[in-house]
Motif scaffolding. Structure first.
Motif, PDB file in Angstrom:
ATOM      1  N   MET A 117      24.246  26.145  62.884  1.00  0.00           N
ATOM      2  CA  MET A 117      25.087  27.323  63.081  1.00  0.00           C
ATOM      3  C   MET A 117      24.764  27.931  64.442  1.00  0.00           C
ATOM      4  N   ASP A 118      25.818  28.359  65.128  1.00  0.00           N
ATOM      5  CA  ASP A 118      25.563  28.922  66.458  1.00  0.00           C
ATOM      6  C   ASP A 118      24.975  30.331  66.337  1.00  0.00           C
ATOM      7  N   GLU A 119      24.326  30.743  67.412  1.00  0.00           N
ATOM      8  CA  GLU A 119      23.580  32.001  67.421  1.00  0.00           C
ATOM      9  C   GLU A 119      24.456  33.220  67.130  1.00  0.00           C
ATOM     10  N   ASP A 120      25.673  33.237  67.664  1.00  0.00           N
ATOM     11  CA  ASP A 120      26.576  34.373  67.446  1.00  0.00           C
ATOM     12  C   ASP A 120      26.875  34.579  65.967  1.00  0.00           C
ATOM     13  N   LYS A 121      27.184  33.489  65.266  1.00  0.00           N
ATOM     14  CA  LYS A 121      27.490  33.582  63.832  1.00  0.00           C
ATOM     15  C   LYS A 121      26.261  34.033  63.055  1.00  0.00           C
ATOM     16  N   LEU A 122      25.116  33.483  63.440  1.00  0.00           N
ATOM     17  CA  LEU A 122      23.862  33.842  62.776  1.00  0.00           C
ATOM     18  C   LEU A 122      23.577  35.335  62.918  1.00  0.00           C
ATOM     19  N   TYR A 123      23.753  35.874  64.114  1.00  0.00           N
ATOM     20  CA  TYR A 123      23.501  37.298  64.338  1.00  0.00           C
ATOM     21  C   TYR A 123      24.541  38.175  63.646  1.00  0.00           C
ATOM     22  N   LYS A 124      25.762  37.679  63.545  1.00  0.00           N
ATOM     23  CA  LYS A 124      26.798  38.422  62.832  1.00  0.00           C
ATOM     24  C   LYS A 124      26.429  38.552  61.351  1.00  0.00           C
ATOM     25  N   ILE A 125      25.970  37.458  60.764  1.00  0.00           N
ATOM     26  CA  ILE A 125      25.555  37.481  59.354  1.00  0.00           C
ATOM     27  C   ILE A 125      24.310  38.340  59.182  1.00  0.00           C
ATOM     28  N   LEU A 126      23.369  38.243  60.110  1.00  0.00           N
ATOM     29  CA  LEU A 126      22.156  39.063  60.055  1.00  0.00           C
ATOM     30  C   LEU A 126      22.513  40.545  60.063  1.00  0.00           C
ATOM     31  N   GLY A 127      23.422  40.935  60.937  1.00  0.00           N
ATOM     32  CA  GLY A 127      23.866  42.326  60.990  1.00  0.00           C
ATOM     33  C   GLY A 127      24.530  42.760  59.700  1.00  0.00           C
ATOM     34  N   TYR A 128      25.336  41.865  59.107  1.00  0.00           N
ATOM     35  CA  TYR A 128      26.015  42.143  57.840  1.00  0.00           C
ATOM     36  C   TYR A 128      24.997  42.429  56.734  1.00  0.00           C
ATOM     37  N   VAL A 129      23.916  41.673  56.718  1.00  0.00           N
ATOM     38  CA  VAL A 129      22.874  41.876  55.706  1.00  0.00           C
ATOM     39  C   VAL A 129      22.094  43.154  55.997  1.00  0.00           C
ATOM     40  N   LYS A 130      21.699  43.353  57.255  1.00  0.00           N
ATOM     41  CA  LYS A 130      20.842  44.493  57.613  1.00  0.00           C
ATOM     42  C   LYS A 130      21.527  45.844  57.452  1.00  0.00           C
ATOM     43  N   VAL A 131      22.846  45.878  57.562  1.00  0.00           N
ATOM     44  CA  VAL A 131      23.554  47.147  57.462  1.00  0.00           C
ATOM     45  C   VAL A 131      23.484  47.717  56.032  1.00  0.00           C
ATOM     46  N   SER A 132      23.158  46.885  55.073  1.00  0.00           N
ATOM     47  CA  SER A 132      23.066  47.333  53.678  1.00  0.00           C
ATOM     48  C   SER A 132      21.666  47.093  53.122  1.00  0.00           C
ATOM     49  N   PRO A 133      20.944  48.160  52.781  1.00  0.00           N
ATOM     50  CA  PRO A 133      19.622  47.972  52.166  1.00  0.00           C
ATOM     51  C   PRO A 133      19.717  47.199  50.842  1.00  0.00           C
ATOM     52  N   TYR A 134      20.828  47.363  50.125  1.00  0.00           N
ATOM     53  CA  TYR A 134      21.007  46.634  48.864  1.00  0.00           C
ATOM     54  C   TYR A 134      21.036  45.130  49.120  1.00  0.00           C
ATOM     55  N   ARG A 135      21.828  44.715  50.117  1.00  0.00           N
ATOM     56  CA  ARG A 135      21.916  43.280  50.428  1.00  0.00           C
ATOM     57  C   ARG A 135      20.584  42.771  50.959  1.00  0.00           C
ATOM     58  N   THR A 136      19.959  43.551  51.844  1.00  0.00           N
ATOM     59  CA  THR A 136      18.681  43.140  52.429  1.00  0.00           C
ATOM     60  C   THR A 136      17.622  42.944  51.355  1.00  0.00           C
ATOM     61  N   ASN A 137      17.450  43.929  50.495  1.00  0.00           N
ATOM     62  CA  ASN A 137      16.400  43.861  49.468  1.00  0.00           C
ATOM     63  C   ASN A 137      16.704  42.818  48.401  1.00  0.00           C
ATOM     64  N   THR A 138      17.974  42.651  48.071  1.00  0.00           N
ATOM     65  CA  THR A 138      18.354  41.631  47.088  1.00  0.00           C
ATOM     66  C   THR A 138      18.045  40.245  47.636  1.00  0.00           C
ATOM     67  N   LEU A 139      18.401  40.007  48.878  1.00  0.00           N
ATOM     68  CA  LEU A 139      18.130  38.703  49.490  1.00  0.00           C
ATOM     69  C   LEU A 139      16.631  38.441  49.563  1.00  0.00           C
ATOM     70  N   LYS A 140      15.867  39.440  49.984  1.00  0.00           N
ATOM     71  CA  LYS A 140      14.409  39.283  50.077  1.00  0.00           C
ATOM     72  C   LYS A 140      13.784  39.013  48.711  1.00  0.00           C
ATOM     73  N   ALA A 141      14.345  39.607  47.654  1.00  0.00           N
ATOM     74  CA  ALA A 141      13.796  39.414  46.305  1.00  0.00           C
ATOM     75  C   ALA A 141      13.956  37.973  45.830  1.00  0.00           C
ATOM     76  N   LEU A 142      14.915  37.263  46.400  1.00  0.00           N
ATOM     77  CA  LEU A 142      15.164  35.868  46.013  1.00  0.00           C
ATOM     78  C   LEU A 142      14.427  34.870  46.903  1.00  0.00           C
ATOM     79  N   ARG A 143      13.595  35.353  47.772  1.00  0.00           N
ATOM     80  CA  ARG A 143      12.936  34.547  48.802  1.00  0.00           C
ATOM     81  C   ARG A 143      12.524  33.149  48.330  1.00  0.00           C
TER      82      ARG A 143
END
Length: 87
Positions: A1-27
């Motif tokens: 995956m190219d860097e732009d798409k990766l950073y776009k998805i990263l921003g999408y996750v980081k903007v929501s603490p719910y998404r961030t913490n849910t993803l981290k819980a599934l590590r």
């Protein structure tokens, strides 16, 4: 995956603490939404909404989609890559 798409998805996750913490819980494991909710102190409906968002972005996978109860989720390869960037 190219860097732009990766950073776009990263921003999408980081903007929501719910998404961030849910993803981290599934590590490194399979979990049900109720287990994640208890672990990160959210309601099951908040976790379910976050899982739905994460699934649409191919960050998590439901391994037993046919189950009505006891659905298990895990991180996809992309999800694990995003977690590394979150830390």
């Amino acid at each position: 995956m190219d860097e732009d798409k990766l950073y776009k998805i990263l921003g999408y996750v980081k903007v929501s603490p719910y998404r961030t913490n849910t993803l981290k819980a599934l590590r490194n494991t399979l979990k049900m939404p109720s287990e994640i909710a208890r672990e990160i102190n959210l309601s099951t409906s908040q976790v379910s909404a976050a899982l739905s968002d994460l699934k649409k972005e191919n960050l998590v996978v439901c391994v037993n989609e046919e189950a009505r109860k006891g659905r298990l989720y895990k991180c996809s390869e992309l999800g694990l890559e995003i977690i590394k960037l979150l830390n």
